[in-house]
Design a protein around this motif. Structure first.
Motif, PDB file in Angstrom:
ATOM      1  N   ARG A  60      29.230 -74.304  84.629  1.00  0.00           N
ATOM      2  CA  ARG A  60      28.829 -73.306  85.635  1.00  0.00           C
ATOM      3  C   ARG A  60      27.724 -72.390  85.113  1.00  0.00           C
ATOM      4  O   ARG A  60      26.994 -71.780  85.897  1.00  0.00           O
ATOM      5  CB  ARG A  60      30.041 -72.454  86.039  1.00  0.00           C
ATOM      6  CG  ARG A  60      31.132 -73.204  86.785  1.00  0.00           C
ATOM      7  CD  ARG A  60      32.189 -72.221  87.279  1.00  0.00           C
ATOM      8  NE  ARG A  60      33.196 -72.874  88.103  1.00  0.00           N
ATOM      9  CZ  ARG A  60      34.366 -73.308  87.668  1.00  0.00           C
ATOM     10  NH1 ARG A  60      34.670 -73.167  86.384  1.00  0.00           N
ATOM     11  NH2 ARG A  60      35.228 -73.878  88.487  1.00  0.00           N
ATOM     12  N   TRP A  61      27.631 -72.282  83.782  1.00  0.00           N
ATOM     13  CA  TRP A  61      26.630 -71.413  83.173  1.00  0.00           C
ATOM     14  C   TRP A  61      25.721 -72.263  82.283  1.00  0.00           C
ATOM     15  O   TRP A  61      26.108 -72.636  81.163  1.00  0.00           O
ATOM     16  CB  TRP A  61      27.308 -70.330  82.346  1.00  0.00           C
ATOM     17  CG  TRP A  61      28.275 -69.519  83.166  1.00  0.00           C
ATOM     18  CD1 TRP A  61      27.994 -68.518  84.038  1.00  0.00           C
ATOM     19  CD2 TRP A  61      29.707 -69.667  83.179  1.00  0.00           C
ATOM     20  NE1 TRP A  61      29.143 -68.019  84.597  1.00  0.00           N
ATOM     21  CE2 TRP A  61      30.212 -68.697  84.092  1.00  0.00           C
ATOM     22  CE3 TRP A  61      30.612 -70.503  82.516  1.00  0.00           C
ATOM     23  CZ2 TRP A  61      31.570 -68.567  84.358  1.00  0.00           C
ATOM     24  CZ3 TRP A  61      31.966 -70.368  82.783  1.00  0.00           C
ATOM     25  CH2 TRP A  61      32.438 -69.409  83.682  1.00  0.00           C
ATOM     26  N   PRO A  62      24.522 -72.615  82.750  1.00  0.00           N
ATOM     27  CA  PRO A  62      23.642 -73.549  82.029  1.00  0.00           C
ATOM     28  C   PRO A  62      23.395 -73.178  80.569  1.00  0.00           C
ATOM     29  O   PRO A  62      23.404 -74.056  79.697  1.00  0.00           O
ATOM     30  CB  PRO A  62      22.343 -73.485  82.848  1.00  0.00           C
ATOM     31  CG  PRO A  62      22.801 -73.128  84.225  1.00  0.00           C
ATOM     32  CD  PRO A  62      23.951 -72.194  84.041  1.00  0.00           C
ATOM     33  N   ALA A  63      23.177 -71.900  80.273  1.00  0.00           N
ATOM     34  CA  ALA A  63      22.898 -71.513  78.891  1.00  0.00           C
ATOM     35  C   ALA A  63      24.106 -71.776  77.993  1.00  0.00           C
ATOM     36  O   ALA A  63      23.974 -72.275  76.868  1.00  0.00           O
ATOM     37  CB  ALA A  63      22.508 -70.034  78.833  1.00  0.00           C
ATOM     38  N   VAL A  64      25.292 -71.445  78.511  1.00  0.00           N
ATOM     39  CA  VAL A  64      26.523 -71.685  77.750  1.00  0.00           C
ATOM     40  C   VAL A  64      26.780 -73.186  77.616  1.00  0.00           C
ATOM     41  O   VAL A  64      27.199 -73.672  76.557  1.00  0.00           O
ATOM     42  CB  VAL A  64      27.720 -70.998  78.433  1.00  0.00           C
ATOM     43  CG1 VAL A  64      29.023 -71.326  77.708  1.00  0.00           C
ATOM     44  CG2 VAL A  64      27.508 -69.495  78.494  1.00  0.00           C
ATOM     45  N   SER A  68      27.607 -75.533  74.361  1.00  0.00           N
ATOM     46  CA  SER A  68      28.844 -76.319  74.263  1.00  0.00           C
ATOM     47  C   SER A  68      28.543 -77.802  74.089  1.00  0.00           C
ATOM     48  O   SER A  68      29.213 -78.494  73.324  1.00  0.00           O
ATOM     49  CB  SER A  68      29.726 -76.091  75.493  1.00  0.00           C
ATOM     50  OG  SER A  68      29.118 -76.583  76.667  1.00  0.00           O
ATOM     51  N   TRP A  69      27.525 -78.305  74.781  1.00  0.00           N
ATOM     52  CA  TRP A  69      27.170 -79.717  74.644  1.00  0.00           C
ATOM     53  C   TRP A  69      26.650 -80.017  73.242  1.00  0.00           C
ATOM     54  O   TRP A  69      26.904 -81.082  72.676  1.00  0.00           O
ATOM     55  CB  TRP A  69      26.147 -80.118  75.692  1.00  0.00           C
ATOM     56  CG  TRP A  69      25.805 -81.567  75.637  1.00  0.00           C
ATOM     57  CD1 TRP A  69      24.610 -82.136  75.304  1.00  0.00           C
ATOM     58  CD2 TRP A  69      26.698 -82.671  75.902  1.00  0.00           C
ATOM     59  NE1 TRP A  69      24.688 -83.493  75.341  1.00  0.00           N
ATOM     60  CE2 TRP A  69      25.955 -83.850  75.705  1.00  0.00           C
ATOM     61  CE3 TRP A  69      28.035 -82.749  76.284  1.00  0.00           C
ATOM     62  CZ2 TRP A  69      26.533 -85.109  75.885  1.00  0.00           C
ATOM     63  CZ3 TRP A  69      28.604 -83.994  76.446  1.00  0.00           C
ATOM     64  CH2 TRP A  69      27.844 -85.155  76.245  1.00  0.00           C
ATOM     65  N   THR A  70      25.927 -79.049  72.659  1.00  0.00           N
ATOM     66  CA  THR A  70      25.456 -79.210  71.277  1.00  0.00           C
ATOM     67  C   THR A  70      26.632 -79.315  70.326  1.00  0.00           C
ATOM     68  O   THR A  70      26.655 -80.171  69.429  1.00  0.00           O
ATOM     69  CB  THR A  70      24.552 -78.027  70.882  1.00  0.00           C
ATOM     70  OG1 THR A  70      23.428 -77.969  71.750  1.00  0.00           O
ATOM     71  CG2 THR A  70      24.075 -78.179  69.442  1.00  0.00           C
ATOM     72  N   LEU A  71      27.637 -78.452  70.508  1.00  0.00           N
ATOM     73  CA  LEU A  71      28.816 -78.489  69.646  1.00  0.00           C
ATOM     74  C   LEU A  71      29.578 -79.801  69.806  1.00  0.00           C
ATOM     75  O   LEU A  71      30.049 -80.384  68.819  1.00  0.00           O
ATOM     76  CB  LEU A  71      29.731 -77.307  69.972  1.00  0.00           C
ATOM     77  CG  LEU A  71      29.185 -75.920  69.617  1.00  0.00           C
ATOM     78  CD1 LEU A  71      30.142 -74.838  70.101  1.00  0.00           C
ATOM     79  CD2 LEU A  71      28.947 -75.800  68.118  1.00  0.00           C
ATOM     80  N   ILE A  72      29.700 -80.282  71.039  1.00  0.00           N
ATOM     81  CA  ILE A  72      30.371 -81.561  71.277  1.00  0.00           C
ATOM     82  C   ILE A  72      29.616 -82.695  70.590  1.00  0.00           C
ATOM     83  O   ILE A  72      30.214 -83.596  69.997  1.00  0.00           O
ATOM     84  CB  ILE A  72      30.495 -81.822  72.790  1.00  0.00           C
ATOM     85  CG1 ILE A  72      31.490 -80.835  73.414  1.00  0.00           C
ATOM     86  CG2 ILE A  72      30.943 -83.259  73.064  1.00  0.00           C
ATOM     87  CD1 ILE A  72      31.491 -80.839  74.920  1.00  0.00           C
ATOM     88  N   SER A  73      28.295 -82.639  70.654  1.00  0.00           N
ATOM     89  CA  SER A  73      27.480 -83.672  70.012  1.00  0.00           C
ATOM     90  C   SER A  73      27.672 -83.670  68.503  1.00  0.00           C
ATOM     91  O   SER A  73      27.723 -84.730  67.869  1.00  0.00           O
ATOM     92  CB  SER A  73      25.994 -83.447  70.354  1.00  0.00           C
ATOM     93  OG  SER A  73      25.787 -83.513  71.749  1.00  0.00           O
ATOM     94  N   VAL A  74      27.796 -82.479  67.913  1.00  0.00           N
ATOM     95  CA  VAL A  74      28.049 -82.378  66.467  1.00  0.00           C
ATOM     96  C   VAL A  74      29.399 -83.004  66.131  1.00  0.00           C
ATOM     97  O   VAL A  74      29.539 -83.704  65.118  1.00  0.00           O
ATOM     98  CB  VAL A  74      27.993 -80.909  66.013  1.00  0.00           C
ATOM     99  CG1 VAL A  74      28.490 -80.774  64.578  1.00  0.00           C
ATOM    100  CG2 VAL A  74      26.579 -80.369  66.131  1.00  0.00           C
TER     101      VAL A  74
END
Length: 211
Positions: A60-64, A68-74
């Protein structure tokens, strides 16, 4: 209300299944061995549970959502790293850390080159991880030629996981679920097959391929 119900709930199901398999692997352990399989699946479970939070709420919040997607990718990168470590340990035996780091550097080096030259982001990192995945497949294929007892079951699991990616292109006219949700469900099959392949290693020693 969940922002993306199908994607979030299928990610949650995937995460819970993998968590259960990690617990089962730990319960089967009867002798001191490496824990790379358990750690790899643990990171995969965390990435799926993170996907539940990401798709369910944070999009719902693009910046957040970007963070979060970066952390999932890590988390995914760490999971792949431990899959490679487990493969090197099972196929070549203990004491081959140089082989691990040489193979690991291939994927990370490719991403670093892209990041420096093109400013590539998370998507490129995941793409470059296919190099590491190819190294994993190559090691198990080599092990299969040398009749390693785990080689064929593990390769079948890898093929199943790879085939799961094909669900992303299934037309919406053919399924009530989107491609990402189908991918999450299909990945469960590959993970369960991997568990069935490696679970016996918790009960008895597995011979390594001579080098």
């Amino acid at each position: 209300m969940l922002a993306q119900p199908a994607q979030s709930l299928t990610d949650l199901l995937l995460g819970l299944v993998v968590c259960a398999l990690v617990v089962a692997l730990l319960r089967h352990r009867v002798a001191p061995r490496h824990r790379y399989w358990e750690i790899a699946l643990g990171w995969i479970a965390l990435s799926a549970l993170g996907g539940f939070v990401h798709h369910g709420f944070l999009v719902r919040w693009p910046a957040v959502a970007t963070v979060s997607w970066t952390l999932i990718s890590v988390m995914i990168v760490l999971g792949v790293s431990y899959l490679l470590a487990a493969t090197v340990e099972e196929v070549l035996g203990p004491g081959h850390r140089r082989v691990f780091w040489a193979l690991r550097a291939a994927g990370l080096g490719a991403y670093l080159g892209l990041a420096i030259t093109t400013g590539a982001g998370v998507g490129a990192l995941i793409l470059c991880e296919s190099i590491t995945f190819a190294c994993i497949v190559g090691l198990w294929a080599w092990a299969a030629r040398h009749r390693h007892p785990l080689a064929l079951p593990v390769l079948i699991a890898i093929v199943a996981s790879g085939a799961a990616a094909g669900t992303k292109v299934i037309s919406a006219d053919l399924s009530p679920l989107d491609g990402d949700s189908l991918y999450h469900l299909a990945q469960i099959v590959g993970i369960v097959l991997l568990y069935r392949a490696i679970a016996p290693t918790r009960r008895r020693p597995t011979p390594q391929v001579a080098t």
